[in-house]
Design a protein around this motif. Sequence first.
Motif: not given
Length: 213
Positions: A133-137
């Motif tokens: 998965a990709l986690i954006y911030f």
Amino acid sequence: MDERFQRLRVARTEKGFDTAAAAAEAFGWNRNTYASNENGNAPFSYRKAKEYAAAFGVRPEWLYDASGAMRPGAGPGLVKVIGMVGANPEGVILYATGQEADDLAPIPPGGTENAVAVQVSGHSMRGLADDGALIYFENQHFPPTPDMLGHVVVVETDTDEVLVKRLLRGSEPGRFDLESLAGPTRHDARLRWAAHITAIIPPYQARRIIIRG
């Protein structure tokens, strides 16, 4: 802009801070130290350049020695995938490892050009983000704010670790407990910055949207 301190001043003003004091307060820096860095009385190191560059949205190489473009060139509508986030062999500590890869991903809904992403490796974050998965911030290095308490956020500790943890109040002001999704809670950590997670993209979709460098 031949001098390092001149480039620092330009980066600060273009980020929207009218004074050195305002920038120092926003990012939790020592006012005297930052002012000395910006007026040229105290040249700053490359490590410090990376911190300032991340805060002001410029490239550390440009800030430190005028190498290359001022700003990262991810391209319109794209942001960088800056590393992998996973767990150590004991499955206790979630961490991020920096990468020099040129992987890119689309800006998520509600995100900005200051966003970055990390890709999940392994199964230590099951229930929040699965393997791949990709986690954006948002890559804006501000101190923790009250609205982050109780939420899973991205933080950097004063020991140079970048973690994905649930942020809880510590035993005294300026200290925070970091609750793991797997493993024990880390108590009374000092943090350099914290950032809300703005989007999590499931593994199947992440594989489709990542542009490999």
